[in-house]
Design an enzyme around this catalytic site. Structure first.
Site, PDB file in Angstrom:
ATOM      1  N   GLU B  66       0.808  -1.221   0.000  1.00 52.58           N
ATOM      2  CA  GLU B  66       0.000   0.000   0.000  1.00 52.58           C
ATOM      3  C   GLU B  66       0.837   1.265   0.000  1.00 52.58           C
ATOM      4  O   GLU B  66       0.574   2.207  -0.747  1.00 52.58           O
ATOM      5  CB  GLU B  66      -0.965   0.003   1.188  1.00 52.58           C
ATOM      6  CG  GLU B  66      -2.168  -0.932   1.018  1.00 52.58           C
ATOM      7  CD  GLU B  66      -1.862  -2.403   1.237  1.00 52.58           C
ATOM      8  OE1 GLU B  66      -0.741  -2.733   1.675  1.00 52.58           O
ATOM      9  OE2 GLU B  66      -2.750  -3.238   0.977  1.00 52.58           O
ATOM     10  N   HIS B 135     -12.002  -4.684   9.185  1.00 50.65           N
ATOM     11  CA  HIS B 135     -12.503  -4.448   7.820  1.00 50.65           C
ATOM     12  C   HIS B 135     -13.761  -3.588   7.785  1.00 50.65           C
ATOM     13  O   HIS B 135     -14.522  -3.666   6.817  1.00 50.65           O
ATOM     14  CB  HIS B 135     -12.800  -5.784   7.128  1.00 50.65           C
ATOM     15  CG  HIS B 135     -11.603  -6.451   6.539  1.00 50.65           C
ATOM     16  ND1 HIS B 135     -10.548  -6.887   7.294  1.00 50.65           N
ATOM     17  CD2 HIS B 135     -11.283  -6.726   5.260  1.00 50.65           C
ATOM     18  CE1 HIS B 135      -9.642  -7.434   6.502  1.00 50.65           C
ATOM     19  NE2 HIS B 135     -10.057  -7.343   5.271  1.00 50.65           N
TER      20      HIS B 135
HETATM   21  C1  LIG Z   1      -2.973  -4.760   4.064  1.00 49.90           C
HETATM   22  C2  LIG Z   1      -4.035  -5.486   3.315  1.00 49.90           C
HETATM   23  N1  LIG Z   1      -4.203  -5.256   1.995  1.00 49.90           N
HETATM   24  C3  LIG Z   1      -5.146  -5.908   1.293  1.00 49.90           C
HETATM   25  C4  LIG Z   1      -5.983  -6.801   1.927  1.00 49.90           C
HETATM   26  C5  LIG Z   1      -7.066  -7.542   1.125  1.00 49.90           C
HETATM   27  N2  LIG Z   1      -6.644  -8.969   0.992  1.00 49.90           N
HETATM   28  C6  LIG Z   1      -7.073  -9.891   1.869  1.00 49.90           C
HETATM   29  S1  LIG Z   1      -6.326 -11.378   1.596  1.00 49.90           S
HETATM   30  C7  LIG Z   1      -5.426 -10.775   0.300  1.00 49.90           C
HETATM   31  C8  LIG Z   1      -4.473 -11.664  -0.426  1.00 49.90           C
HETATM   32  C9  LIG Z   1      -3.382 -12.160   0.482  1.00 49.90           C
HETATM   33  O1  LIG Z   1      -2.629 -13.119  -0.201  1.00 49.90           O
HETATM   34  P1  LIG Z   1      -1.641 -14.087   0.570  1.00 49.90           P
HETATM   35  O2  LIG Z   1      -0.809 -13.296   1.531  1.00 49.90           O
HETATM   36  O3  LIG Z   1      -0.904 -14.876  -0.458  1.00 49.90           O
HETATM   37  O4  LIG Z   1      -2.553 -15.039   1.445  1.00 49.90           O
HETATM   38  P2  LIG Z   1      -3.650 -16.065   0.889  1.00 49.90           P
HETATM   39  O5  LIG Z   1      -4.963 -15.351   0.907  1.00 49.90           O
HETATM   40  O6  LIG Z   1      -3.231 -16.502  -0.479  1.00 49.90           O
HETATM   41  O7  LIG Z   1      -3.644 -17.212   1.864  1.00 49.90           O
HETATM   42  C10 LIG Z   1      -5.725  -9.432   0.073  1.00 49.90           C
HETATM   43  C11 LIG Z   1      -5.153  -8.600  -1.002  1.00 49.90           C
HETATM   44  C12 LIG Z   1      -5.800  -7.002   3.311  1.00 49.90           C
HETATM   45  N3  LIG Z   1      -6.604  -7.833   3.997  1.00 49.90           N
HETATM   46  N4  LIG Z   1      -4.818  -6.356   3.962  1.00 49.90           N
END
Ligand SMILES: Cc1ncc(C[n+]2csc(CCOP(=O)(O)OP(=O)(O)O)c2C)c(N)n1
Ligand SMILES: Cc1ncc(C[n+]2csc(CCOP(=O)(O)OP(=O)(O)O)c2C)c(N)n1
Ligand SMILES: [Mg+2]
Ligand SMILES: [Mg+2]
Lengths: 344, 333, 333, 344
Positions: B66, B135
């Site tokens: 971000e 959230h």
């Molecule tokens: C700081 C932040 N940015 C964006 C989000 C929205 N978001 C939730 S899960 C996710 C993907 C995360 O990917 P990863 O770390 O690979 O974990 P996975 O969901 O694949 O287990 C995003 C972009 C968030 N929760 N927190």
């Protein structure tokens, strides 16, 4: 437009691009620029004690080779993003002593109309987007400059200068990854002066080889002696050419040292006097002067002329700054938002 | 997918998408950048289809960084582009707050007027969908504390459609907060590309007995409350702030000068919410017009709980707005 | 260096240091962590000498990683330690805001009461030293918007000395804002280790005509203004909030109920500053007691300029406080 | 106390520490745990469609080997910090289906009294500091847990689980550097399921070898097949032992894949169906079942018993959750601040 067509566009144009390689003939000019910065900052110390300059002031005395060596490698339409320790870079980029000094005096004739001070020197006409006082805060901006150029298919390079301490910030990580992932035309110049305020390199970083760290993002990265302007200038030129021709980022770590405290507030208790003395023996100025004289490239007369010219420039700048007016108090809240007219 | 201008009925989501499409078509300095705006189609499907239409350079998926990509948006704006940065939700914008406050909002002044930051940052805001404490923030009023920013809260389809263009024309950074509960709301708007102003508040329903001031996600709640108040023979004037910074004091003062009573409805946590600033301005500018204490209906001061009954209890509801309005008109009449 | 308890005259800096020393001596779960707190002695020399006394494990220098070490403080608190995290200045705390809001302030509630975060975060705040736009923020009132936090603003030597101990006893996260202009101010306090409450506001000067409410760095300005007002035969009651969250409404309402006039002095940017919330509460709880509009004296809404004359013009000054108080007592008497 | 005395203290105690090495005999148990998670989440899908569960729900179907393999390597007094995709880890750590399900139903009997939901499962009695819904937000917390243990000289390990996407966040960088710089007893487990929502690994990272990236901070780091519980369990055990004995951090990258969409909101348009099908052939459950039967370690009767027992546990959990009361609305603002009594 796809990355490939952009890339070729860039390479094409970069051939037309005027290269300004510093040869031996330029040694004297590089020396003159370092001397100009050194004398200017020595004057700043005086003026700070005289309370003409206030706030935080960070000097680059000892690091002049980095400022001069890096700036000479850039073309006029390249962009520079720097930090609060930017006097040297600002002067080397072509800002006048008077606009910089007037800024530190808080005068309306200063580059930032007295609103920025020592930590916030800017000159958009020189594409010097200098003074960021949040450590690491300039890195994402530089990525954005490079992204804009890539999207436009220009061959402009963005040079981003920051310290060893900034490498510990999350913003370094995010910026390095974005630059490498998107193959952006940005040259990262890390001024590693071995300290972040009072914190020594080995207490900032688990892995103190910062070039190695940068390489882990998949970008070309190497280290240079930042106390000798010639290798710095050479490395900077190669880095800028690499970025200009390939479009992707690269990282140069410049090993240097600040001879002074972190800022005028700093009692400098955390550094061993012997260490400082040791580094002072590597002062970039006398060493280069000696070589240039040995090569017969620089005579005592030349040296004296330089000193006199620089002293005259400083004297004039001080007088101008002293005489310059202040921004009208009624204009306090001007520039919080644009006068719609002023819109680019 | 073809949304607007011709379209009569439009969802809030389609309205934002149509505005994005117009901007991307009309100015090649404009690009959209953020997490999952491309292949995924946008976390809330707002940018669905734009990648196919404008390509990956201009509909740019970013890594989870971000601070990095918001700062990159600021840099690109300084370099003459017109970036639209999407922060998936306001909850994640905290990671980019240093860039927003210390760079975007500050550079113009700090450089003595040299550096404009013509950047638009869009984010989803608000609670109500059982997404729990991390959230469900409503921080748009909090962002309105920052000099140098313009803060918009489109509450209607027309504003969702019309606010982006003037925001992009603004030479300074503009934050646009889209309430997550509005994306599926639809309405028919005259001509989709009709530009709107981003300076004034709007009277959404004229009234004579009490001024109910709100914005964004709670406008519809307030309009429902106004209907109920009418049944109870109380004529409520409903004002939609639209622009949270700079605030349009004139419209507020004018309304209160007629109604002499005010209720402010704000989904932010009560203490230090925008409702406090509005109260202060009314006291400063219309003190002698006020016939009763100003009422505030805000979110409970609690990290938003997941359980539906608790979340509902924490948020401004039509019945609590009605009760506040009745207190205002009842009080000291 | 030996400061307090025995010492009579103490600077604000020495008072904070003495409080730190007591805490570190009395509870081995306590440690101090932050940028340059150790070898450098603290950016403002507050922790000077503590490294030698307590060693590098408990006076822990951190890399430049605000989000990382603030989050680490939260984790260590969850694990049963009593960390004191120093963020060099509030300006850099924006980088750690996600950890402060989304973790420190929410974990207790989000976990249904399982997870306490007994963390103290200290930071320097405020302007006035020509440090320009990125180093002059006054965001303590902004932080007071966040449920789950306790926010303290020691304005006196006694509070600088006495607030840390109760903050460490608090099972929940406490933010302590030390105004940069106070460190060299000195005063003699009865017994250094005397604990103070961290719940109530204090009447620093009793008065009858107008209540002037302030906190932190502007208290001394306000007291000077009160002296001047006395010369002009206006008796000002000066209230020091001390605790910015939760606010001690009772003391404020009590004072205004006696004076019927209020002036709020706040170094934060006017719009959305704490002064707005205080105005709103006075209107809600003492509306019929108010004989004049509530006056606010705040910082101009501008990124703080470097030039001294501009910075001074942007900040609350004694003369502007006097003028506001005279308007209040003059108005509608 | 110096780091060395602490280190030795830790090593000493770690010898007394009960090690729970999963041998072949444990294969059945590991299988049972994976099956328990799989069946539980399959039920959650039903309950979500029935609108008994709301908000965001992220399933680990396909990733069970990671949850089970990592959790079995931890001692009771070790700590776990996880993400919003934590159902599997919570169950494998020993949380009951009923407390987890009641939480997702928003009941006061839920582990977080219904205040957290699917993304915020916590059980301090099991030292499960699970559900963080801000990507990367748990990493600094885990560093703090490890710092506390190091300062106390305990031999407890902190396990920090996060995704491939989190590695792009600045908080990963800051946390990895702090852990390595301070030599903290933390085991980083990166669940690399190749996607961050709709963003594929190669569009998240310039350098997609995440173990290599972690190694650049100077910590031991390696990758494992996350679709086979045996190598995961083995790697996790070795990682935990390494951390426990040496005090410093290590990093294990687990290559895995989610068979389902990112969350119940996700239409999953960005993944090629063939890719999903390909990974499904590596489903950790049937593969292990097949091996165990070949070894004669698991009979059809055993399998049936497992299914029946798990089904019974699920049915009971659903009934309990259905019947469970809600938190009183009057208690809405409880736990914003501690009841002073509740202070640890
Ligand atoms: C700081 C932040 N940015 C964006 C989000 C929205 N978001 C939730 S899960 C996710 C993907 C995360 O990917 P990863 O770390 O690979 O974990 P996975 O969901 O694949 O287990 C995003 C972009 C968030 N929760 N927190
Ligand atoms: C985010 C942030 N944290 C802390 C500071 C205070 N600070 C100013 S300069 C500095 C040291 C930076 O060190 P380095 O990056 O090596 O640059 P140098 O000063 O050595 O040139 C610190 C800690 C700051 N300005 N910004
Ligand atoms: Mg440095
Ligand atoms: Mg992933």
């Amino acid at each position: 437009m796809t990355a490939t067509t952009k890339r070729s566009a860039r390479t094409k144009r970069s051939r037309e691009h005027p290269q300004r390689t510093p040869g031996p003939a330029d040694g004297c000019e590089l020396y003159r620029q370092m001397l100009r910065i050194r004398r200017f900052e020595e004057k700043c110390v005086e003026l700070y004690s005289a309370e003409k300059i206030r706030g935080f002031m960070h000097l680059c005395i000892g690091e002049e080779a980095v400022a001069v060596g890096v700036m000479q490698a850039l073309a006029d339409d390249d962009a520079v993003v720097a930090t609060y320790r930017e006097h040297g870079q600002a002067l080397a980029r072509g800002m006048s002593m008077s606009t910089v000094l007037a800024e530190m005096f808080g005068r309306v004739t200063g580059c930032s109309r007295g609103r920025g001070g020592s930590m916030h020197l800017f000159d958009s006409s020189l594409r010097f987007y200098g003074g960021n006082a949040i450590v690491g805060g300039g890195l994402p901006l530089a990525v954005g400059f490079a992204l804009a150029e890539k999207m436009r298919g220009s061959n402009r390079v963005t040079a981003c200068v920051f310290g060893d301490g900034a490498v510990a910030e999350g913003e370094f990580h995010e910026s390095a990854n974005l630059a490498a992932l998107w193959q952006l035309p940005i040259a990262f110049f890390c001024e590693n002066n071995r300290y972040a305020m009072g914190t020594a390199l080995e207490r900032e970083h688990a892995q103190t080889d910062l070039a190695l760290r940068a390489a882990s993002y998949g970008m070309v990265a190497w280290s240079v002696d930042g106390m000798d302007v010639m290798p710095v200038a050479d490395a900077a030129r190669r880095a800028v050419e690499l970025v200009r021709d390939n479009g992707g980022p690269c990282f140069v770590e410049l090993h240097t040292y600040r001879f002074r405290a972190h800022s005028m507030y700093d009692p400098d208790r955390y550094r061993d006097k012997a260490e400082i003395a040791q580094w002072r023996t590597r002062d970039p100025l006398p060493a280069l002067a000696h070589r240039l004289r040995a090569d017969g490239a620089l005579s005592d007369a030349d040296l004296n002329r330089m000193e006199t010219e620089i002293e005259a420039e400083i004297t004039a700048a001080v007088e101008e700054a002293e005489a310059a007016p202040l921004e009208a108090v009624e204009d306090l809240t001007r520039f919080v938002y644009s006068d719609r007219g002023a819109q680019p | 997918m073809t949304a607007a201008p011709a379209v009569a009925e439009l969802t809030y989501r389609e309205a934002v998408r149509a505005a994005l499409r117009d901007a991307l078509s009309q100015d090649d300095r404009v690009f959209l950048m953020g997490e999952d705006v491309g292949r995924y189609g946008g976390c809330f499907a707002v940018s669905m289809g734009l990648l196919e239409e404008f390509g990956p350079e201009r509909i740019r998926d970013t890594p989870l960084s971000e601070s990095g990509f918001v700062g990159a948006g600021i840099g690109a704006a300084l370099a003459g582009m017109r970036p639209i940065v999407e922060i998936m939700t306001v909850n994640f914008s905290l990671l980019a707050l240093d860039q927003i406050l210390n760079n975007a909002a500050t550079l113009l002044h700090m450089s003595g007027g040299q550096l404009n930051v013509p950047l638009v940052i869009r984010m989803t805001t608000g609670a109500g969908r059982q997404l729990a404490a991390q959230h469900s923030h409503s921080l748009e009023g909090w962002y309105a504390h920052i000099p140098g920013l313009r803060v918009l809260a489109p509450a209607t389809i027309a504003d969702a459609r019309g606010m982006l263009a003037p925001a992009l024309d603004d030479p300074d950074p503009v934050l646009i907060f889209e309430h997550g509960s509005l994306y599926n709301v639809s309405d028919s708007i005259p001509d989709g590309t009709e530009a709107v102003d981003i300076a004034s508040a709007a009277v959404r329903r004229p009234g004579t007995d009490v001024s109910i001031i709100t914005y964004g996600g709670t406008l519809r709640t307030v309009l429902r409350a106004a209907d109920e108040l009418e049944r109870q023979h109380v004529s409520a004037e409903v004002i939609d702030l639209r622009v949270l910074r700079p605030l349009d004091d004139a419209t507020l003062v004018d309304s209160v000068t007629r109604t002499h009573r005010a209720v402010i409805v704000d989904e932010g946590w009560r203490s230090g919410s925008l409702s406090a600033e509005i109260t202060a301005r009314l006291v400063e500018q219309a003190f002698y017009e006020l016939d009763a204490p100003i009422e505030r209906v805000c979110a409970a001061e609690v990290p938003m709980p997941y359980a539906r009954h608790l979340e509902q209890a924490a948020l401004p509801r039509a019945d609590s707005v009605v009760a506040a309005a009745l207190r205002a008109v009842g009080g000291h009449a």
